[in-house]
Enzyme design. Structure first.
Site, PDB file in Angstrom:
ATOM      1  N   LYS A   8       0.826  -1.205   0.000  1.00 28.08           N
ATOM      2  CA  LYS A   8       0.000   0.000   0.000  1.00 28.08           C
ATOM      3  C   LYS A   8       0.862   1.258   0.000  1.00 28.08           C
ATOM      4  O   LYS A   8       0.628   2.186  -0.772  1.00 28.08           O
ATOM      5  CB  LYS A   8      -0.927  -0.007   1.219  1.00 28.08           C
ATOM      6  N   GLU A  14      10.055  -5.941   3.751  1.00 32.81           N
ATOM      7  CA  GLU A  14      10.233  -7.227   3.075  1.00 32.81           C
ATOM      8  C   GLU A  14       9.890  -7.113   1.592  1.00 32.81           C
ATOM      9  O   GLU A  14      10.628  -7.607   0.727  1.00 32.81           O
ATOM     10  CB  GLU A  14       9.335  -8.289   3.727  1.00 32.81           C
ATOM     11  N   HIS A  24      -2.697 -37.984  10.015  1.00 30.73           N
ATOM     12  CA  HIS A  24      -1.470 -38.755  10.227  1.00 30.73           C
ATOM     13  C   HIS A  24      -0.380 -37.899  10.846  1.00 30.73           C
ATOM     14  O   HIS A  24       0.804 -38.274  10.810  1.00 30.73           O
ATOM     15  CB  HIS A  24      -1.003 -39.340   8.892  1.00 30.73           C
ATOM     16  N   LYS A  64       9.271  -4.321  13.930  1.00 31.58           N
ATOM     17  CA  LYS A  64       9.774  -3.639  12.732  1.00 31.58           C
ATOM     18  C   LYS A  64      10.686  -2.483  13.119  1.00 31.58           C
ATOM     19  O   LYS A  64      11.740  -2.264  12.509  1.00 31.58           O
ATOM     20  CB  LYS A  64       8.604  -3.109  11.897  1.00 31.58           C
TER      21      LYS A  64
END
Length: 519
Positions: free
Chosen positions: A205, A211, A379, A488
């Protein structure tokens, strides 16, 4: 003068009544006996919402508990809180924002409050431009690979939906999703690509997400080093920061409004990879399915309102039974990323410790949401669900009609989901202990006729509204996420220290780890 806030759940008359009911009947409720004694229980605890049928009859809840939970919802003014959101009020008070992801899937001619008409028009202007671009990419035979670079809501929603709708994906396109700042992920994706055949979608945005922008810069560098000459053609941005995208070299941008939270954004321009994958018509069907669930949520009475009923179960289990998690088990391999998507949707929304006034809460909020597709989960972790010391409510999701022609498989899959739900409830006696299943372990089953764009849209909107309802009852703001920010900020401080070795002001543990990493 601002209207008074709705009461928190523990400020209602229903709350102590629920506590009394739980101590008297709810704690010892046995769903096996309830089903045997009440021939109408299954019907009373089943709901048909748009594209989604829900069987709630195996949950640890009596009719009286259900009545008190509905009373709780009314005393918390849930309907008024819902109506405030759909009216465009700024219910995200800590950020002073409206919350209007529902507008992203409303038809162009939807009757909306006068103040929202211009917003709806802009939504459709962006939608038309985005879908036109999606169709042009689908028709471009040179583009074989689409790489979506984003994180959080800019990754989880588009990735989940593209995988879920694999049956409808263009066969000549391959879709890749890069989110982690760990370079191994991007390097692994780029290893098999050619610059001339790749389109990169950069989803951020603000166009500043650490990142995303780190991955985008590396992708651009790779593109140039591999002979790419036209960044403008091979990169598009899903952002509101057009200038920053232009400085990056991207000319084609698709924006979205600040009333769209990241985890609610797959219906917006962030959904471009979905639109490229399945085409404009099926993307519209995705929106239509979500809109159908919006109408259900807005219009159905609380007793027949599926998002409300699911949210009330969440409050019942979290705050009375004390169950700390919920397992989501989709019995459809295409829904394999749904649990991860729901983790963000629910835990980022309702993982809060203070109410809307900033007061510390005396009760628990969001459960831990986790899971894997069935039958794989059977499982792996179902041992704990059946015989572990913790009771974990399970949410099974099944699809009636498969999209494949392998005749032997789907009946076995459906038999397994029905058997696991029954086994959790029924249990099995074993005097020796090792083969004893306590049973009376709760589950919900959500059933789709088939997995297609409309049913997926309805399913995701169902979860969105469920999260809203639980947050409204808990009295929290489900639409901010300040808890994401602190790490951050600290990362921006620590990153240069790894290069410089400056340890001033660091705690002893972090300082020692920086030394070790630099050694």
């Amino acid at each position: 003068m601002a209207a008074p806030l709705p009461p928190r759940c523990d400020e209602t008359a229903a709350w102590p009544a629920l506590r009394q009911h739980f101590e008297g009947e709810g704690r010892r409720f046995d769903v096996r006996r309830a089903l045997a004694a009440d021939p109408g229980r299954v019907e009373a605890f089943s709901l048909q919402a748009p594209h989604v049928f829900a069987d709630l009859s195996k949950n640890l809840l009596a009719a009286e508990g259900e009545r008190l939970l509905l009373q709780l919802a009314r005393e918390c003014r849930l309907e008024a809180q819902r109506d405030a959101m759909f009216a465009g009020e700024a219910i995200n008070a800590t950020e002073g924002r409206q919350v209007m992801h529902f507008l992203l899937r409303a038809p162009r001619d939807e009757a909306v409050p006068p103040g929202l008409a211009s917003e709806l028009a802009q939504v459709h202007e962006t939608l038309e431009a985005m879908l036109a671009f999606a169709e042009s990419v689908r028709a471009d035979g040179q583009i074989t690979d689409i790489v979506n670079i984003g994180i959080g809501g800019s990754d989880l929603g588009p990735q989940m939906a593209t995988l879920a709708l694999d049956e409808f994906v263009a066969p000549d396109k391959r879709f890749h999703f890069v989110s982690n700042i760990d370079g191994h992920e991007l390097a692994g994706v780029l290893r098999g690509l050619k610059a001339a055949n790749t389109l990169f979608l950069v989803a951020s945005k603000t166009f500043t997400t650490l990142e995303t922008m780190t991955n985008a810069r590396s992708a651009r560098q790779w593109f140039v080093q591999r002979g790419g000459t036209d960044v403008a053609r091979h990169f598009a941005a899903l952002t509101t920061h057009v200038q920053a995208a232009a400085e990056f070299g991207i000319e084609r941008t698709f924006g979205f409004r600040d009333w769209v939270g990241g985890r609610y954004s797959m219906w917006s321009a962030i959904g471009l990879p979905i639109a490229i994958a399945v085409g404009a018509q099926r993307f519209r069907e995705l929106l239509a399915g979500a809109h159908a669930m919006d109408r259900h949520f807005r219009s159905e009475p609380l007793e027949r309102n599926l998002p409300v009923r699911l949210a009330l179960l969440d409050v019942w289990y979290r705050d009375f039974h004390g169950f700390g998690s919920r397992s989501v088990a989709p019995y459809h391999s295409a829904l394999r990323r749904l649990p991860a998507y729901l983790q963000q949707l629910e835990m980022e929304s309702n993982g809060k410790r203070v109410d809307r006034q900033g007061r510390v809460l005396p009760y628990a909020t969001s459960p831990v949401v986790w899971g894997e597709p069935g039958t794989n989960g059977q499982h792996a972790y179902f041992q704990m669900l059946h015989q572990g010391t913790d009771v974990v409510p399970v949410e099974f999701i099944a699809v009636k009609t498969p999209a494949h022609g392998l005749a032997e498989h789907h009946p076995q899959l459906l038999a397994n989901v029905l058997a696991q739900a029954a086994a959790l409830m029924l249990g099995k006696d074993d005097p020796g202990g090792h083969k004893h299943f306590p049973g009376n372990r709760p589950s919900t089953l959500l059933l789709l006729d088939r997995l297609d764009p409309q049913s997926l849209g309805a399913l995701i909107a169902l979860y969105e509204h469920r999260v809203f309802c639980a947050g409204a009852i808990w009295g929290i703001n489900s639409f901010d996420q300040w808890g994401v920010e602190l790490g951050k900020v600290l990362a921006r401080d620590i990153a240069p220290r790894l290069a410089s070795g400056d340890l001033a002001g660091l705690d002893a543990s972090t300082a020692a780890l920086v030394r070790r990493l630099r050694a």
